[in-house]
Design an enzyme around this catalytic site. Structure first.
Site, PDB file in Angstrom:
ATOM      1  CG  HIS A  14      46.126  44.203  39.880  1.00 50.22           C
ATOM      2  ND1 HIS A  14      45.625  44.170  38.602  1.00 50.22           N
ATOM      3  CD2 HIS A  14      45.461  43.234  40.558  1.00 50.22           C
ATOM      4  CE1 HIS A  14      44.702  43.217  38.516  1.00 50.22           C
ATOM      5  NE2 HIS A  14      44.584  42.635  39.690  1.00 50.22           N
ATOM      6  CD  GLU A  15      46.496  41.912  43.991  1.00 50.11           C
ATOM      7  OE1 GLU A  15      45.348  41.868  44.492  1.00 50.11           O
ATOM      8  OE2 GLU A  15      46.815  41.255  42.974  1.00 50.11           O
ATOM      9  CG  HIS A  44      41.568  43.609  43.375  1.00 47.38           C
ATOM     10  ND1 HIS A  44      40.410  43.396  42.658  1.00 47.38           N
ATOM     11  CD2 HIS A  44      42.552  42.994  42.668  1.00 47.38           C
ATOM     12  CE1 HIS A  44      40.690  42.679  41.571  1.00 47.38           C
ATOM     13  NE2 HIS A  44      41.988  42.430  41.542  1.00 47.38           N
ATOM     14  CD  GLU A  51      41.450  41.676  37.457  1.00 44.88           C
ATOM     15  OE1 GLU A  51      41.222  41.398  38.644  1.00 44.88           O
ATOM     16  OE2 GLU A  51      42.582  41.587  36.937  1.00 44.88           O
TER      17      GLU A  51
HETATM   18 ZN    ZN Z   1      42.990  41.284  40.063  1.00 43.64          ZN
END
Ligand code: ZN
Length: 521
Positions: A283-284, A287, A314
């Site tokens: 997830h990170e 980003h 996101e």
């Molecule tokens: Zn996020």
């Protein structure tokens, strides 16, 4: 050695002196902000506890300086001059930069200083009150701060201005997801909710009849050092550039873009949470790859080098976490990698099928951040509707717990007995952030829509993932999303990349297929 002065324009002269000066100023301001970014990252990762007071002073001073520079009348003058300069009228990049710099300047100057200060105070004290109220499970203790927060946000929305035909809440949403409105959100969310509630019910029935896969493979205890190695290997293979970034540990995982060539992500680890650690790392890193894909090297400080909205940001994290990192194809590649790192014995009995299912279980949870792909959006839709009603005045803050608990019961079948796992669980309102929550579900919606469109252009995508080749996926998001910065609005970007405006249908198709694969219903 040349010491580059930041007052020089970042790109070759545009032909407009005002524009070049403006770009130089924006670059300086962003350089100052990058100092604050690095300090914030350090605060969460490396700083000893004793440094907290000094760090708070440093960051307060810096944010004051940044705000002063962003509202400097000289910036306004240069903007005005550049906007009427014929020399750049036909340059679409310069026009996009001007449009967005104008938006930022107007936003920053529309709020009176007294309101900004009052909000900062309310947020600092409100966060403390919220922490205490949550620990004591005492909603009435937080209520006065909640009321004040919504009152201040109404005033903020009035200052920012309501779009024609819109409502106060739109002005708040626009801060986080520019151009989005409550009405449009409602129209996108309604079918998603109608679809999700019965789907959760269907899963519950499958579980009741003994058709639930086991969670065990996902919670197999594994050494944390090896988990770090695994998370690093996977995110590196996906395309997070470790020569221009790093991953460290923190209490709450986050991504902090510092500036060109420097992007920090963090992760957290528990011995029996290797799949959780993997999903927060991917997830990170998602980003992070967005930050790394923005044209910062050439355009640092310009809107063209910034992310367009929280929803799009996101979408980039969700895609790597869910569409890629929770897919069957992914585990075909990742399980052998995991065996190599953790050892065959440590993963004994785990097969591609069992780990894929264990990583995709649907389990209604009181807590938003612990929720799965399917139920997560129900948490967001609840928050969106309630905060919109509280801004409108249709819902009194004191009535929040009752309405919250009713909805959790009807949507998820759970009975909230304590507000700390109900309406007191999130930090957002205590910080003063109203209009933010919906962007999480926008991220899920955008990621599913991008994924579907991309699949038509990369027919061999699954086979590529199975062999650990993520380059075509990364190239697609770089080309269709990252490189554009804030050139197009999020809505335009979505239409350009997928041929359609944002809709809930791709996400519904995606979730339906996922539940089918995991539960056979
Ligand atoms: Zn996020």
């Amino acid at each position: 050695m040349s010491t580059a002065t930041t007052t020089e324009p970042a790109v070759h002269s545009s032909g407009s002196k005002a524009y070049d000066q403006l770009i130089g100023l924006l670059r300086e301001n962003e350089t100052l902000k990058s100092v604050a970014n690095a300090m914030s990252w350090d605060q969460e990762t490396m700083m000893p506890p004793g440094g907290a007071d000094l760090r708070a002073d440093q960051l307060t001073l810096l944010s004051g300086m940044i705000h002063e520079r962003n509202t400097d009348p000289r910036l306004g003058d240069l903007l005005g001059e550049a906007e009427s300069d014929a020399a750049i009228a036909s340059d679409p990049i310069a026009q996009a930069n001007l449009r967005e710099a104008r938006r930022d300047f107007d936003h920053a100057t529309k709020l009176p200083k007294s309101l900004v200060e009052e909000m900062a105070r309310c947020s600092a004290q409100g966060m403390n009150a919220w922490k205490a109220a949550r620990a004591a499970n005492d909603f009435p203790k937080f209520l006065p701060w909640l009321e004040k927060t919504f009152e201040l946000n109404r005033r903020k929305a009035e200052c920012l201005g309501v779009p024609e035909g819109g409502e106060l809440y739109d002005a708040l949403m626009d801060i986080y997801e520019p151009g989005m409105t409550a009405k449009r959100t409602e129209a996108i969310f309604a079918p998603l909710r109608e679809f999700t509630v019965p789907l959760v019910q269907k899963v519950a029935e499958a579980k009741a009849s003994g058709k639930a896969p086991s969670v065990d493979p996902a919670v197999r205890p594994l050494p944390i050092e090896k988990q770090i190695e695994f998370a690093t290997r996977v995110t590196g293979a996906m395309g997070f550039d470790y020569t221009c970034g790093r991953m460290d540990a923190s209490t709450h995982p986050f991504c902090q873009g510092v500036g060109p060539g420097d992007c920090r992500i963090t992760n957290r680890y528990r011995e029996n949470g290797w799949c959780d650690a993997l999903s927060s790392a991917t997830h990170e890193a998602g980003h992070g790859m967005y930050e790394q894909g923005l044209p910062k090297a050439e355009r640092f400080g310009q809107p063209m080098a910034e992310s367009v909205s929280l929803g799009i940001h996101e979408s980039q994290s969700r895609m790597w976490e869910n569409q890629v990192g929770r897919s069957h194809a992914f585990w075909k590649w990742a399980l052998p990698v995991a065996r190599e790192i953790f050892g065959d014995k440590a993963l004994e009995g785990i097969e591609v099928d069992s780990i894929f299912k264990a990583a995709n279980l649907v389990e209604p949870n009181f807590i938003r951040v612990e929720s799965d792909e399917v139920t997560y959006n129900l948490h967001i839709m609840l928050r969106f509707e309630l905060e919109r009603a509280m801004i409108k005045g249709d819902l009194a803050c004191k009535d929040l717990p009752g309405v919250w608990n009713e909805r959790i019961k009807s949507d998820l079948g759970l009975t909230v007995t304590e507000d700390r796992i109900g309406c007191l669980q999130d930090i957002h309102w205590s910080m003063g952030a109203v209009g933010y929550f919906a962007t999480y579900t926008f991220g899920n919606l955008y990621s599913a829509q991008f994924w579907e469109a991309m699949g038509k252009e990369i027919p061999a995508r699954d086979q590529q993932i199975e062999s650990g080749d993520f380059s075509a996926i990364l190239k697609w998001v770089r080309t269709n999303i990252h490189q554009h910065g804030r050139r197009y609005s999020a809505g335009e970007l979505c239409e350009r990349a997928t041929g359609k405006p944002l809709s809930s249908e791709p996400l519904m198709r995606y979730l339906e297929a996922k539940v089918q694969a995991v539960y056979g219903v």
